[in-house]
Design a protein around this motif. Sequence first.
Motif, PDB file in Angstrom:
ATOM      1  N   SER A  56       0.828  -1.208   0.000  1.00  0.00           N
ATOM      2  CA  SER A  56       0.000   0.000   0.000  1.00  0.00           C
ATOM      3  C   SER A  56       0.861   1.258   0.000  1.00  0.00           C
ATOM      4  CB  SER A  56      -0.936   0.003   1.203  1.00  0.00           C
ATOM      5  OG  SER A  56      -0.199   0.003   2.412  1.00  0.00           O
ATOM      6  N   GLY A  57       2.185   1.092  -0.053  1.00  0.00           N
ATOM      7  CA  GLY A  57       3.058   2.258  -0.176  1.00  0.00           C
ATOM      8  C   GLY A  57       3.657   2.737   1.135  1.00  0.00           C
ATOM      9  N   ALA A  62       8.419   6.035   3.587  1.00  0.00           N
ATOM     10  CA  ALA A  62       9.660   6.130   4.357  1.00  0.00           C
ATOM     11  C   ALA A  62      10.816   6.524   3.451  1.00  0.00           C
ATOM     12  CB  ALA A  62       9.951   4.801   5.035  1.00  0.00           C
ATOM     13  N   HIS A  63      10.892   5.887   2.299  1.00  0.00           N
ATOM     14  CA  HIS A  63      11.993   6.171   1.388  1.00  0.00           C
ATOM     15  C   HIS A  63      11.897   7.584   0.808  1.00  0.00           C
ATOM     16  CE1 HIS A  63      13.251   1.711   0.688  1.00  0.00           C
ATOM     17  NE2 HIS A  63      13.078   2.001   1.944  1.00  0.00           N
ATOM     18  N   ALA A  64      10.664   8.059   0.607  1.00  0.00           N
ATOM     19  CA  ALA A  64      10.484   9.417   0.090  1.00  0.00           C
ATOM     20  C   ALA A  64      10.993  10.443   1.100  1.00  0.00           C
ATOM     21  CB  ALA A  64       9.009   9.673  -0.225  1.00  0.00           C
ATOM     22  N   GLU A  85      11.175  22.815   4.375  1.00  0.00           N
ATOM     23  CA  GLU A  85      10.910  21.956   3.223  1.00  0.00           C
ATOM     24  C   GLU A  85      12.079  20.976   3.041  1.00  0.00           C
ATOM     25  OE1 GLU A  85       8.467  20.548   0.447  1.00  0.00           O
ATOM     26  OE2 GLU A  85       7.948  22.378   1.529  1.00  0.00           O
ATOM     27  N   LEU A  86      11.744  19.696   2.890  1.00  0.00           N
ATOM     28  CA  LEU A  86      12.794  18.686   2.713  1.00  0.00           C
ATOM     29  C   LEU A  86      13.266  18.658   1.268  1.00  0.00           C
ATOM     30  CD1 LEU A  86      11.700  15.530   4.746  1.00  0.00           C
ATOM     31  CD2 LEU A  86      13.888  16.687   4.931  1.00  0.00           C
ATOM     32  N   THR A  87      14.367  19.327   1.007  1.00  0.00           N
ATOM     33  CA  THR A  87      14.945  19.308  -0.336  1.00  0.00           C
ATOM     34  C   THR A  87      15.949  18.159  -0.408  1.00  0.00           C
ATOM     35  OG1 THR A  87      16.684  20.777   0.413  1.00  0.00           O
ATOM     36  CG2 THR A  87      14.756  21.817  -0.573  1.00  0.00           C
ATOM     37  N   PRO A  88      16.308  17.719  -1.618  1.00  0.00           N
ATOM     38  CA  PRO A  88      17.305  16.636  -1.706  1.00  0.00           C
ATOM     39  C   PRO A  88      18.581  16.975  -0.940  1.00  0.00           C
ATOM     40  CG  PRO A  88      16.328  17.001  -3.843  1.00  0.00           C
ATOM     41  CD  PRO A  88      15.765  18.059  -2.930  1.00  0.00           C
ATOM     42  N   HIS A  89      18.979  18.257  -0.970  1.00  0.00           N
ATOM     43  CA  HIS A  89      20.184  18.672  -0.269  1.00  0.00           C
ATOM     44  C   HIS A  89      20.038  18.485   1.244  1.00  0.00           C
ATOM     45  CE1 HIS A  89      23.823  20.895   0.534  1.00  0.00           C
ATOM     46  NE2 HIS A  89      23.152  21.612   1.435  1.00  0.00           N
ATOM     47  N   LEU A  90      18.883  18.926   1.760  1.00  0.00           N
ATOM     48  CA  LEU A  90      18.631  18.814   3.193  1.00  0.00           C
ATOM     49  C   LEU A  90      18.517  17.340   3.604  1.00  0.00           C
ATOM     50  CD1 LEU A  90      18.076  20.428   5.801  1.00  0.00           C
ATOM     51  CD2 LEU A  90      15.654  20.331   5.258  1.00  0.00           C
ATOM     52  N   GLN A  91      17.839  16.556   2.769  1.00  0.00           N
ATOM     53  CA  GLN A  91      17.697  15.128   3.069  1.00  0.00           C
ATOM     54  C   GLN A  91      19.059  14.472   3.218  1.00  0.00           C
ATOM     55  OE1 GLN A  91      15.255  14.237  -0.327  1.00  0.00           O
ATOM     56  NE2 GLN A  91      13.461  13.827   0.924  1.00  0.00           N
ATOM     57  N   ILE A 171      12.845   9.016  13.936  1.00  0.00           N
ATOM     58  CA  ILE A 171      13.213   7.646  13.576  1.00  0.00           C
ATOM     59  C   ILE A 171      12.092   7.052  12.753  1.00  0.00           C
ATOM     60  CG2 ILE A 171      13.555   5.303  14.469  1.00  0.00           C
ATOM     61  CD1 ILE A 171      15.271   6.364  16.577  1.00  0.00           C
ATOM     62  N   ILE A 172      12.446   6.502  11.605  1.00  0.00           N
ATOM     63  CA  ILE A 172      11.460   5.832  10.774  1.00  0.00           C
ATOM     64  C   ILE A 172      11.776   4.346  10.826  1.00  0.00           C
ATOM     65  CG2 ILE A 172      10.516   5.626   8.456  1.00  0.00           C
ATOM     66  CD1 ILE A 172      11.371   8.495   7.971  1.00  0.00           C
TER      67      ILE A 172
END
Lengths: 310, 205
Positions: A56-57, A62-64, A85-91, A171-172
């Motif tokens: 169901s995703g 979590a991966h997103a 905002e979670l940008t790729p850089h911040l992630q 924590i995920i």
Amino acid sequence: MSQKKEKPPVLEVTDLSICFRMYDRGLNQKELKVISSLNIAIHAGEILAVVGSSGSGKSLLAHAVLGILPHNSSYSGSMKYCGQELTPHLQKKLRGKEIALVPQSVGYLDPMMRVGKQVIGIHGTERQQQEVFQRFNLSPETAQKYPFQLSGGMARRVLVSTAVITDAHLIIADEPTPGLNPEVAEETMRYFREIADAGNAVMLITHDIDLALSIADKIAVFYAGTTVEIAPVQDFLEGKERLRHPYTKALWDALPQNDFVPISGLQPYAGSLPSGCPFAPRCQYRTDDCSGEVEMRKMRGGEVRCKHAT
Amino acid sequence: MLLEVKNVSFGYSYKEPILKNVSFSVDKGERVGLVGPSGYGKSTLSKLLAGYLVPTEGEILFEEKPLPTTGYCPIQLIYQHPEKAVNIRWKMRQILEESWTPDDAFLQKIGIEKQWLDRWPNELSGGEMQRFCIARILGPKTKFLLADEISTMLDVITQAQIWQLVLSIVKERDMGMIVVTHSEALAQKVCTRIIDLPTLNAAGR
């Protein structure tokens, strides 16, 4: 409680959709939407359990959040970490430090590296590793072993150790408990509870509704790539009547400690979702209304995506 | 007696045996739950019973005879991880029919759609693949089932669907069964008797 209102949630996901680009025939590509208009929020001090059918995703969400989706995917909507905002850089900056993942499969361990070293990782210390192993009843010699020398449950505890050793604020945990005996599973849950009570947030993805009920604050129910219900844990404990969505009620009925009776049918595929409510084909309350757009609405302290829920 | 385990010991190294002098038996129509903490040899015992491993001491008798070393083993194991139990370079039809060829009615009963047969394993979800793994071992020559945590990674509705199906077939054919699980509620619902492996193992020491 008042403090929670002032601070932005640790994680806020609004209207998230995820698409995969796939090859159809020849060189034609098609977009496969696997998550659509998904909303969740986790505040500091909270544990949000995410339950729902396989496929169901849940793991994709979590991966997103961590920014580790496969390359052939794209997403729309917004994901915010503490209001940012979670940008790729911040992630990239946060993952492994402030956001930690307990991966779903024991296959995520490096088969060529002793597990003690994997748990220490880049930021941990040997002392921390020894403490966390003791906590999870892993003998000190375990640190010297390779993943293939561990049983399923031991490998699972090593995975959990890798995440809790960091001082992560979020924590995920993606299915942290299959293969664990009840005592260790409960110890793991107590550990998560302590982490949350210290002002952090935990997203617990699980099939084990019982376990989720024992420690979570809220439960989000996923079906076919979207949230169908968000309910306070208390509603699950009080019984079926307190729950809102027909799918959530079906989950409740299928639990071994309840009736152990499944509804028939399968979750529809991402490529062949019905228009409107994805659960409609299996739902006994289905009417013509259900094929239209169904919005998430607030109800009795929770949220539900169903026209007929009362 | 359908299945007899007599004084079985096994270890992956000589220094530390995992199973020491384990004995028990399971009769027709019995469904025995095998419980115990992780790392105590539940999966190892399952592999011994299915003939994938050979005990270092003791013997396993099925219908008074040792397990066959060639041909179809009447004791079949359903694994915890279906994705690890199939050949990823085979399509589902080949995977299923390696064992036997079920008819359409059987496939319908077990909830396998015919179009899935032409798919690769990575195009199915865990629950769908587990149905294949169960269908594949329910051939007419199977007389005993070993279920090693077959439903932990499935959602509760799929779990209930799969168990209803397995139970209906096991009861219909009067098979014996061993169920490895950590869920007490599940064991109470599906088993006729429960064995605690650490106790059994300690008794033999």
